[in-house]
Design a protein around this motif. Sequence first.
Motif, PDB file in Angstrom:
ATOM      1  N   VAL A 171     -19.108  10.126  -2.552  1.00  0.00           N
ATOM      2  CA  VAL A 171     -20.524  10.145  -2.164  1.00  0.00           C
ATOM      3  C   VAL A 171     -21.157   8.795  -2.493  1.00  0.00           C
ATOM      4  O   VAL A 171     -20.980   8.272  -3.604  1.00  0.00           O
ATOM      5  CB  VAL A 171     -21.293  11.253  -2.911  1.00  0.00           C
ATOM      6  CG1 VAL A 171     -22.719  11.348  -2.391  1.00  0.00           C
ATOM      7  CG2 VAL A 171     -20.588  12.592  -2.775  1.00  0.00           C
ATOM      8  N   ASP A 172     -21.869   8.221  -1.526  1.00  0.00           N
ATOM      9  CA  ASP A 172     -22.656   7.006  -1.764  1.00  0.00           C
ATOM     10  C   ASP A 172     -24.077   7.409  -2.145  1.00  0.00           C
ATOM     11  O   ASP A 172     -24.706   8.211  -1.441  1.00  0.00           O
ATOM     12  CB  ASP A 172     -22.678   6.118  -0.517  1.00  0.00           C
ATOM     13  CG  ASP A 172     -21.313   5.483  -0.234  1.00  0.00           C
ATOM     14  OD1 ASP A 172     -20.577   5.214  -1.207  1.00  0.00           O
ATOM     15  OD2 ASP A 172     -20.980   5.285   0.944  1.00  0.00           O
ATOM     16  N   VAL A 173     -24.559   6.864  -3.252  1.00  0.00           N
ATOM     17  CA  VAL A 173     -25.865   7.242  -3.787  1.00  0.00           C
ATOM     18  C   VAL A 173     -26.741   6.003  -3.910  1.00  0.00           C
ATOM     19  O   VAL A 173     -26.321   4.992  -4.500  1.00  0.00           O
ATOM     20  CB  VAL A 173     -25.725   7.911  -5.168  1.00  0.00           C
ATOM     21  CG1 VAL A 173     -27.091   8.331  -5.699  1.00  0.00           C
ATOM     22  CG2 VAL A 173     -24.788   9.107  -5.098  1.00  0.00           C
ATOM     23  N   LEU A 174     -27.942   6.073  -3.373  1.00  0.00           N
ATOM     24  CA  LEU A 174     -28.930   5.007  -3.560  1.00  0.00           C
ATOM     25  C   LEU A 174     -29.746   5.337  -4.801  1.00  0.00           C
ATOM     26  O   LEU A 174     -30.427   6.360  -4.850  1.00  0.00           O
ATOM     27  CB  LEU A 174     -29.846   4.895  -2.339  1.00  0.00           C
ATOM     28  CG  LEU A 174     -31.024   3.918  -2.477  1.00  0.00           C
ATOM     29  CD1 LEU A 174     -30.529   2.477  -2.653  1.00  0.00           C
ATOM     30  CD2 LEU A 174     -31.961   4.023  -1.270  1.00  0.00           C
ATOM     31  N   LYS A 175     -29.673   4.454  -5.798  1.00  0.00           N
ATOM     32  CA  LYS A 175     -30.437   4.677  -7.022  1.00  0.00           C
ATOM     33  C   LYS A 175     -31.873   4.205  -6.792  1.00  0.00           C
ATOM     34  O   LYS A 175     -32.260   3.089  -7.139  1.00  0.00           O
ATOM     35  CB  LYS A 175     -29.803   3.936  -8.200  1.00  0.00           C
ATOM     36  CG  LYS A 175     -30.417   4.319  -9.543  1.00  0.00           C
ATOM     37  CD  LYS A 175     -29.734   3.630 -10.712  1.00  0.00           C
ATOM     38  CE  LYS A 175     -30.363   4.077 -12.036  1.00  0.00           C
ATOM     39  NZ  LYS A 175     -29.752   3.406 -13.198  1.00  0.00           N
ATOM     40  N   SER A 176     -32.663   5.091  -6.212  1.00  0.00           N
ATOM     41  CA  SER A 176     -34.032   4.740  -5.845  1.00  0.00           C
ATOM     42  C   SER A 176     -35.014   4.895  -7.006  1.00  0.00           C
ATOM     43  O   SER A 176     -36.160   4.467  -6.911  1.00  0.00           O
ATOM     44  CB  SER A 176     -34.501   5.608  -4.668  1.00  0.00           C
ATOM     45  OG  SER A 176     -34.384   6.979  -4.995  1.00  0.00           O
ATOM     46  N   GLU A 177     -34.558   5.530  -8.098  1.00  0.00           N
ATOM     47  CA  GLU A 177     -35.393   5.699  -9.281  1.00  0.00           C
ATOM     48  C   GLU A 177     -34.600   5.315 -10.524  1.00  0.00           C
ATOM     49  O   GLU A 177     -33.365   5.215 -10.493  1.00  0.00           O
ATOM     50  CB  GLU A 177     -35.868   7.158  -9.394  1.00  0.00           C
ATOM     51  CG  GLU A 177     -36.676   7.645  -8.203  1.00  0.00           C
ATOM     52  CD  GLU A 177     -37.065   9.107  -8.330  1.00  0.00           C
ATOM     53  OE1 GLU A 177     -36.989   9.633  -9.463  1.00  0.00           O
ATOM     54  OE2 GLU A 177     -37.429   9.715  -7.316  1.00  0.00           O
ATOM     55  N   ILE A 218     -30.323  12.889  -7.405  1.00  0.00           N
ATOM     56  CA  ILE A 218     -29.083  13.643  -7.174  1.00  0.00           C
ATOM     57  C   ILE A 218     -29.367  14.998  -6.532  1.00  0.00           C
ATOM     58  O   ILE A 218     -28.573  15.479  -5.715  1.00  0.00           O
ATOM     59  CB  ILE A 218     -28.317  13.823  -8.501  1.00  0.00           C
ATOM     60  CG1 ILE A 218     -27.883  12.464  -9.050  1.00  0.00           C
ATOM     61  CG2 ILE A 218     -27.112  14.729  -8.317  1.00  0.00           C
ATOM     62  CD1 ILE A 218     -26.929  11.694  -8.153  1.00  0.00           C
ATOM     63  N   ASP A 219     -30.479  15.609  -6.864  1.00  0.00           N
ATOM     64  CA  ASP A 219     -30.821  16.918  -6.301  1.00  0.00           C
ATOM     65  C   ASP A 219     -30.977  16.841  -4.785  1.00  0.00           C
ATOM     66  O   ASP A 219     -30.739  17.835  -4.084  1.00  0.00           O
ATOM     67  CB  ASP A 219     -32.117  17.426  -6.939  1.00  0.00           C
ATOM     68  CG  ASP A 219     -32.469  18.835  -6.484  1.00  0.00           C
ATOM     69  OD1 ASP A 219     -31.570  19.698  -6.506  1.00  0.00           O
ATOM     70  OD2 ASP A 219     -33.621  19.072  -6.096  1.00  0.00           O
ATOM     71  N   LYS A 220     -31.347  15.680  -4.267  1.00  0.00           N
ATOM     72  CA  LYS A 220     -31.528  15.517  -2.824  1.00  0.00           C
ATOM     73  C   LYS A 220     -30.206  15.351  -2.083  1.00  0.00           C
ATOM     74  O   LYS A 220     -30.171  15.396  -0.851  1.00  0.00           O
ATOM     75  CB  LYS A 220     -32.439  14.315  -2.554  1.00  0.00           C
ATOM     76  CG  LYS A 220     -33.855  14.495  -3.109  1.00  0.00           C
ATOM     77  CD  LYS A 220     -34.672  13.218  -2.979  1.00  0.00           C
ATOM     78  CE  LYS A 220     -36.050  13.395  -3.622  1.00  0.00           C
ATOM     79  NZ  LYS A 220     -36.843  12.130  -3.597  1.00  0.00           N
ATOM     80  N   ILE A 221     -29.125  15.141  -2.836  1.00  0.00           N
ATOM     81  CA  ILE A 221     -27.798  14.989  -2.225  1.00  0.00           C
ATOM     82  C   ILE A 221     -27.068  16.318  -2.407  1.00  0.00           C
ATOM     83  O   ILE A 221     -26.515  16.596  -3.471  1.00  0.00           O
ATOM     84  CB  ILE A 221     -27.016  13.826  -2.869  1.00  0.00           C
ATOM     85  CG1 ILE A 221     -27.839  12.544  -2.790  1.00  0.00           C
ATOM     86  CG2 ILE A 221     -25.665  13.642  -2.183  1.00  0.00           C
ATOM     87  CD1 ILE A 221     -27.218  11.378  -3.528  1.00  0.00           C
ATOM     88  N   LYS A 222     -27.056  17.130  -1.389  1.00  0.00           N
ATOM     89  CA  LYS A 222     -26.634  18.522  -1.530  1.00  0.00           C
ATOM     90  C   LYS A 222     -25.134  18.695  -1.741  1.00  0.00           C
ATOM     91  O   LYS A 222     -24.695  19.771  -2.149  1.00  0.00           O
ATOM     92  CB  LYS A 222     -27.084  19.326  -0.306  1.00  0.00           C
ATOM     93  CG  LYS A 222     -28.604  19.340  -0.114  1.00  0.00           C
ATOM     94  CD  LYS A 222     -29.326  19.813  -1.387  1.00  0.00           C
ATOM     95  CE  LYS A 222     -30.835  19.815  -1.220  1.00  0.00           C
ATOM     96  NZ  LYS A 222     -31.531  20.182  -2.477  1.00  0.00           N
TER      97      LYS A 222
END
Length: 261
Positions: free
Chosen positions: A122-128, A154-158
């Motif tokens: 999973v690719d995750v954008l650390k927006s916060e 992370i909660d937004k990435i189901k």
Amino acid sequence: MPLGLRGKKKAKSKETSRLVEADAAGTSAAKAAGLPPPPANLRPRLVFHAQLAHGSATGRIEGFSNVKELYAKIAEAFRIPADEILFCTLNTHKIDMDKLLGGQIGLEDFIFAHVRGMKKEVDVLKSEDSLGLTITDNGAGYSFIKRIKDGSVIDKIKVINVGDHIECINGANIVGLRHYEVAKMLKELEKMRTFRLKLIEPMKAFEHYTVTNSAHSMAVYFLYFILDCLLPINKFNPEVCSLTESLCSFNFWSRVQDVLL
């Protein structure tokens, strides 16, 4: 991580009582006589029962004193590699972090071992600044997700779920690190940059699977075949067709799933 026995408020079984009383009596007698406690091979052997969380027969587990030894004994009982076990829960096969096996285990606790399932990247954008994760580890080198904060990154990435084992961060293998070391790595990731997680989710139990339409069709053909073999009439006979259709209607598969669950 050493394991200790924790007390139970409810009444103990006769077997449990005998084990506890024998152990306590031996220790008390040794103390009264000023002698050291008996060697480990002469102490009563405590026996626990375990299953694989996704479904298995029940195995007998005994002769362990820490988490790594427990995993080795479970692996031996079910003939799987010890490194397949991600974590254990007590008295439930579900991925319930409130029932996670920690440093203590009760004499009447039933152990469920959760093993490696599907891998995912999973690719995750650390927006916060905060990802909204709580990390823990199994005491044997595997860190996994214990909590996910509602509304967090992370909660937004189901596809990321509680119980997922974190194997790699940006290609760096983290197996063997403690949970606080993994948490530090995630915290130090640069904000507004994308990073990659390699995760392994626990193998799912029966309740997480659904029967597809293709499986339903295959079941119909299978029933035609069985009826053709067992009944002395042709499978295209209306009576056979009617019987087959009745077996595959009225939520047949939901009834099967009810039995499995």
